[in-house]
Design a protein around this motif. Structure first.
Motif, PDB file in Angstrom:
ATOM      1  N   VAL A 190     -16.155  25.997 -46.411  1.00 20.79           N
ATOM      2  CA  VAL A 190     -16.875  25.253 -45.372  1.00 20.79           C
ATOM      3  C   VAL A 190     -15.993  25.183 -44.127  1.00 20.79           C
ATOM      4  O   VAL A 190     -14.783  24.932 -44.209  1.00 20.79           O
ATOM      5  CB  VAL A 190     -17.227  23.833 -45.849  1.00 20.79           C
ATOM      6  CG1 VAL A 190     -17.933  23.060 -44.736  1.00 20.79           C
ATOM      7  CG2 VAL A 190     -18.095  23.903 -47.095  1.00 20.79           C
ATOM      8  N   VAL A 191     -16.596  25.415 -42.978  1.00 20.02           N
ATOM      9  CA  VAL A 191     -15.859  25.358 -41.718  1.00 20.02           C
ATOM     10  C   VAL A 191     -15.562  23.898 -41.394  1.00 20.02           C
ATOM     11  O   VAL A 191     -16.482  23.072 -41.261  1.00 20.02           O
ATOM     12  CB  VAL A 191     -16.673  26.014 -40.582  1.00 20.02           C
ATOM     13  CG1 VAL A 191     -15.912  25.912 -39.250  1.00 20.02           C
ATOM     14  CG2 VAL A 191     -16.962  27.475 -40.908  1.00 20.02           C
ATOM     15  N   LYS A 192     -14.281  23.571 -41.273  1.00 20.55           N
ATOM     16  CA  LYS A 192     -13.876  22.183 -41.005  1.00 20.55           C
ATOM     17  C   LYS A 192     -14.295  21.755 -39.602  1.00 20.55           C
ATOM     18  O   LYS A 192     -14.198  22.519 -38.647  1.00 20.55           O
ATOM     19  CB  LYS A 192     -12.366  22.056 -41.156  1.00 20.55           C
ATOM     20  CG  LYS A 192     -11.886  22.248 -42.583  1.00 20.55           C
ATOM     21  CD  LYS A 192     -10.380  22.075 -42.668  1.00 20.55           C
ATOM     22  CE  LYS A 192      -9.888  22.268 -44.100  1.00 20.55           C
ATOM     23  NZ  LYS A 192      -8.409  22.090 -44.198  1.00 20.55           N
ATOM     24  N   THR A 195     -20.463  20.081 -38.207  1.00 19.67           N
ATOM     25  CA  THR A 195     -21.432  19.139 -38.796  1.00 19.67           C
ATOM     26  C   THR A 195     -22.718  19.811 -39.271  1.00 19.67           C
ATOM     27  O   THR A 195     -23.568  19.165 -39.877  1.00 19.67           O
ATOM     28  CB  THR A 195     -21.802  18.068 -37.757  1.00 19.67           C
ATOM     29  OG1 THR A 195     -22.345  18.714 -36.593  1.00 19.67           O
ATOM     30  CG2 THR A 195     -20.581  17.248 -37.364  1.00 19.67           C
ATOM     31  N   THR A 196     -22.852  21.098 -39.010  1.00 19.56           N
ATOM     32  CA  THR A 196     -24.087  21.800 -39.404  1.00 19.56           C
ATOM     33  C   THR A 196     -23.984  22.433 -40.790  1.00 19.56           C
ATOM     34  O   THR A 196     -24.932  23.059 -41.265  1.00 19.56           O
ATOM     35  CB  THR A 196     -24.420  22.899 -38.380  1.00 19.56           C
ATOM     36  OG1 THR A 196     -23.361  23.862 -38.353  1.00 19.56           O
ATOM     37  CG2 THR A 196     -24.619  22.317 -36.995  1.00 19.56           C
ATOM     38  N   GLY A 197     -22.824  22.284 -41.430  1.00 20.57           N
ATOM     39  CA  GLY A 197     -22.651  22.877 -42.752  1.00 20.57           C
ATOM     40  C   GLY A 197     -22.362  24.364 -42.721  1.00 20.57           C
ATOM     41  O   GLY A 197     -22.684  25.082 -43.680  1.00 20.57           O
ATOM     42  N   ALA A 198     -21.765  24.833 -41.638  1.00 16.92           N
ATOM     43  CA  ALA A 198     -21.453  26.262 -41.521  1.00 16.92           C
ATOM     44  C   ALA A 198     -20.379  26.664 -42.526  1.00 16.92           C
ATOM     45  O   ALA A 198     -19.494  25.878 -42.869  1.00 16.92           O
ATOM     46  CB  ALA A 198     -20.990  26.577 -40.099  1.00 16.92           C
ATOM     47  N   ILE A 199     -20.476  27.893 -42.997  1.00 19.09           N
ATOM     48  CA  ILE A 199     -19.511  28.399 -43.973  1.00 19.09           C
ATOM     49  C   ILE A 199     -18.925  29.720 -43.482  1.00 19.09           C
ATOM     50  O   ILE A 199     -19.483  30.394 -42.606  1.00 19.09           O
ATOM     51  CB  ILE A 199     -20.159  28.622 -45.353  1.00 19.09           C
ATOM     52  CG1 ILE A 199     -21.260  29.696 -45.246  1.00 19.09           C
ATOM     53  CG2 ILE A 199     -20.698  27.328 -45.930  1.00 19.09           C
ATOM     54  CD1 ILE A 199     -21.778  30.184 -46.588  1.00 19.09           C
ATOM     55  N   LYS A 200     -17.808  30.098 -44.076  1.00 20.83           N
ATOM     56  CA  LYS A 200     -17.202  31.409 -43.845  1.00 20.83           C
ATOM     57  C   LYS A 200     -17.020  32.075 -45.199  1.00 20.83           C
ATOM     58  O   LYS A 200     -16.443  31.470 -46.116  1.00 20.83           O
ATOM     59  CB  LYS A 200     -15.861  31.293 -43.125  1.00 20.83           C
ATOM     60  CG  LYS A 200     -15.161  32.652 -42.932  1.00 20.83           C
ATOM     61  CD  LYS A 200     -13.881  32.525 -42.161  1.00 20.83           C
ATOM     62  CE  LYS A 200     -14.141  32.385 -40.676  1.00 20.83           C
ATOM     63  NZ  LYS A 200     -14.705  33.641 -40.093  1.00 20.83           N
ATOM     64  N   VAL A 201     -17.529  33.261 -45.323  1.00 19.82           N
ATOM     65  CA  VAL A 201     -17.446  33.996 -46.580  1.00 19.82           C
ATOM     66  C   VAL A 201     -16.507  35.180 -46.399  1.00 19.82           C
ATOM     67  O   VAL A 201     -16.638  35.961 -45.458  1.00 19.82           O
ATOM     68  CB  VAL A 201     -18.835  34.510 -47.030  1.00 19.82           C
ATOM     69  CG1 VAL A 201     -18.729  35.225 -48.377  1.00 19.82           C
ATOM     70  CG2 VAL A 201     -19.829  33.374 -47.105  1.00 19.82           C
ATOM     71  N   LYS A 202     -15.558  35.314 -47.294  1.00 25.02           N
ATOM     72  CA  LYS A 202     -14.668  36.463 -47.332  1.00 25.02           C
ATOM     73  C   LYS A 202     -14.808  37.128 -48.690  1.00 25.02           C
ATOM     74  O   LYS A 202     -14.872  36.441 -49.714  1.00 25.02           O
ATOM     75  CB  LYS A 202     -13.217  36.046 -47.104  1.00 25.02           C
ATOM     76  CG  LYS A 202     -12.933  35.448 -45.736  1.00 25.02           C
ATOM     77  CD  LYS A 202     -11.459  35.090 -45.607  1.00 25.02           C
ATOM     78  CE  LYS A 202     -11.159  34.491 -44.244  1.00 25.02           C
ATOM     79  NZ  LYS A 202      -9.722  34.136 -44.106  1.00 25.02           N
ATOM     80  N   GLY A 203     -14.857  38.422 -48.689  1.00 23.24           N
ATOM     81  CA  GLY A 203     -15.003  39.098 -49.972  1.00 23.24           C
ATOM     82  C   GLY A 203     -14.861  40.602 -49.879  1.00 23.24           C
ATOM     83  O   GLY A 203     -14.592  41.166 -48.821  1.00 23.24           O
ATOM     84  N   THR A 204     -15.038  41.233 -51.029  1.00 19.70           N
ATOM     85  CA  THR A 204     -14.971  42.693 -51.137  1.00 19.70           C
ATOM     86  C   THR A 204     -16.143  43.159 -51.981  1.00 19.70           C
ATOM     87  O   THR A 204     -16.362  42.647 -53.081  1.00 19.70           O
ATOM     88  CB  THR A 204     -13.663  43.160 -51.794  1.00 19.70           C
ATOM     89  OG1 THR A 204     -12.555  42.690 -51.027  1.00 19.70           O
ATOM     90  CG2 THR A 204     -13.614  44.682 -51.866  1.00 19.70           C
ATOM     91  N   LEU A 205     -16.899  44.092 -51.450  1.00 19.53           N
ATOM     92  CA  LEU A 205     -17.966  44.705 -52.242  1.00 19.53           C
ATOM     93  C   LEU A 205     -17.622  46.176 -52.452  1.00 19.53           C
ATOM     94  O   LEU A 205     -16.892  46.785 -51.666  1.00 19.53           O
ATOM     95  CB  LEU A 205     -19.328  44.540 -51.565  1.00 19.53           C
ATOM     96  CG  LEU A 205     -19.555  45.097 -50.169  1.00 19.53           C
ATOM     97  CD1 LEU A 205     -19.941  46.567 -50.201  1.00 19.53           C
ATOM     98  CD2 LEU A 205     -20.645  44.305 -49.461  1.00 19.53           C
ATOM     99  N   THR A 206     -18.126  46.737 -53.525  1.00 16.98           N
ATOM    100  CA  THR A 206     -17.819  48.118 -53.878  1.00 16.98           C
ATOM    101  C   THR A 206     -19.098  48.924 -53.997  1.00 16.98           C
ATOM    102  O   THR A 206     -20.095  48.453 -54.588  1.00 16.98           O
ATOM    103  CB  THR A 206     -17.051  48.192 -55.218  1.00 16.98           C
ATOM    104  OG1 THR A 206     -15.858  47.426 -55.108  1.00 16.98           O
ATOM    105  CG2 THR A 206     -16.672  49.635 -55.542  1.00 16.98           C
ATOM    106  N   ILE A 207     -19.077  50.093 -53.451  1.00 15.56           N
ATOM    107  CA  ILE A 207     -20.197  51.028 -53.603  1.00 15.56           C
ATOM    108  C   ILE A 207     -19.678  52.294 -54.260  1.00 15.56           C
ATOM    109  O   ILE A 207     -18.485  52.592 -54.230  1.00 15.56           O
ATOM    110  CB  ILE A 207     -20.851  51.350 -52.252  1.00 15.56           C
ATOM    111  CG1 ILE A 207     -19.805  51.830 -51.256  1.00 15.56           C
ATOM    112  CG2 ILE A 207     -21.583  50.171 -51.692  1.00 15.56           C
ATOM    113  CD1 ILE A 207     -20.370  52.133 -49.889  1.00 15.56           C
TER     114      ILE A 207
END
Length: 215
Positions: A190-192, A195-207
């Motif tokens: 969650v972005v500190k 107040t809107t509840g925004a998030i940051k997603v980090k990840g790795t996907l594989t194809i």
């Protein structure tokens, strides 16, 4: 003169004229035949032979087409199965655009997307995973040989900003697409101070990529 006199004894003048006309007509006919008619006949004969040959080729090709259609029908289930798993080089490049479109549709912003080093997966590894015993062989350019590569794993790192609901919808849209994507790593924070509840997603996907496309 003797021959002439002998002929005149057996035939009158009118008969000789008729014979001459008949002989001349025969010569004229032969000239017309070999000069005009025969070339036309030979041309038509050649065309007829060519047409018959093409008919035979058409029948043969139709049989081959019928056989190929039967093979295609038989292989289609396998093709659809593998085509949903494996990606071509063009599809990998187009993946970035696809991710951007899905993100925009769900009010997300892709702030980072980076293709990492491609990993080769050998056929021996695949067989080992299936439980088959791996035969001992001399290692000679196995990592570079196209014949020994089963497929490629292409990891892609990404970062996405947006809402949690939007991200869930984003992943659902990807799951409904024709191609398979595997999310290997994923962290949601969650972005500190937001107040809107925004998030940051980090990840790795594989194809998964085809060996013919990425070798």
């Amino acid at each position: 003169e003797d021959i002439k006199n002998q002929i005149l004894k057996f035939a009158d003048k009118k008969t000789l004229i008729r014979i001459g006309i008949g002989f001349g007509g025969l010569i004229f006919f032969l000239i017309i035949y070999y000069a005009v008619i025969n070339p036309i006949v030979e041309k038509k004969r050649t065309q007829l032979n060519d047409m018959n040959k093409k008919k035979e080729e058409i029948v043969k090709n139709l049989e081959e087409i019928k056989s190929m259609k039967a093979k295609i029908k038989k292989l289609r289930p396998k093709y659809e199965n593998y085509s949903s798993l494996f990606h071509t080089r063009a599809e990998v490049e187009g993946l970035y655009q696809t991710l951007s479109v899905f993100a925009a549709q769900n009010d997300l912003v892709i702030t980072r997307i980076e293709k990492k080093k491609i990993k080769q997966v050998g056929k021996s590894e695949v067989l080992k995973k299936k439980g088959k015993k791996k035969k001992k062989k001399k290692k000679k350019n196995q990592s570079k040989s196209k014949k020994n590569i089963a497929y490629y794993l292409i990891p892609v790192d990404f970062e996405i900003d947006g809402s949690f609901i939007g991200y869930i919808k984003f992943k659902r849209a990807l799951s409904l697409s024709n191609k398979m994507l595997n999310f290997d790593k994923e962290s949601i924070s969650v972005v500190k101070g937001n107040t809107t509840g925004a998030i940051k997603v980090k990840g790795t996907l594989t194809i998964v990529g085809l060996p013919d496309e990425f070798f």
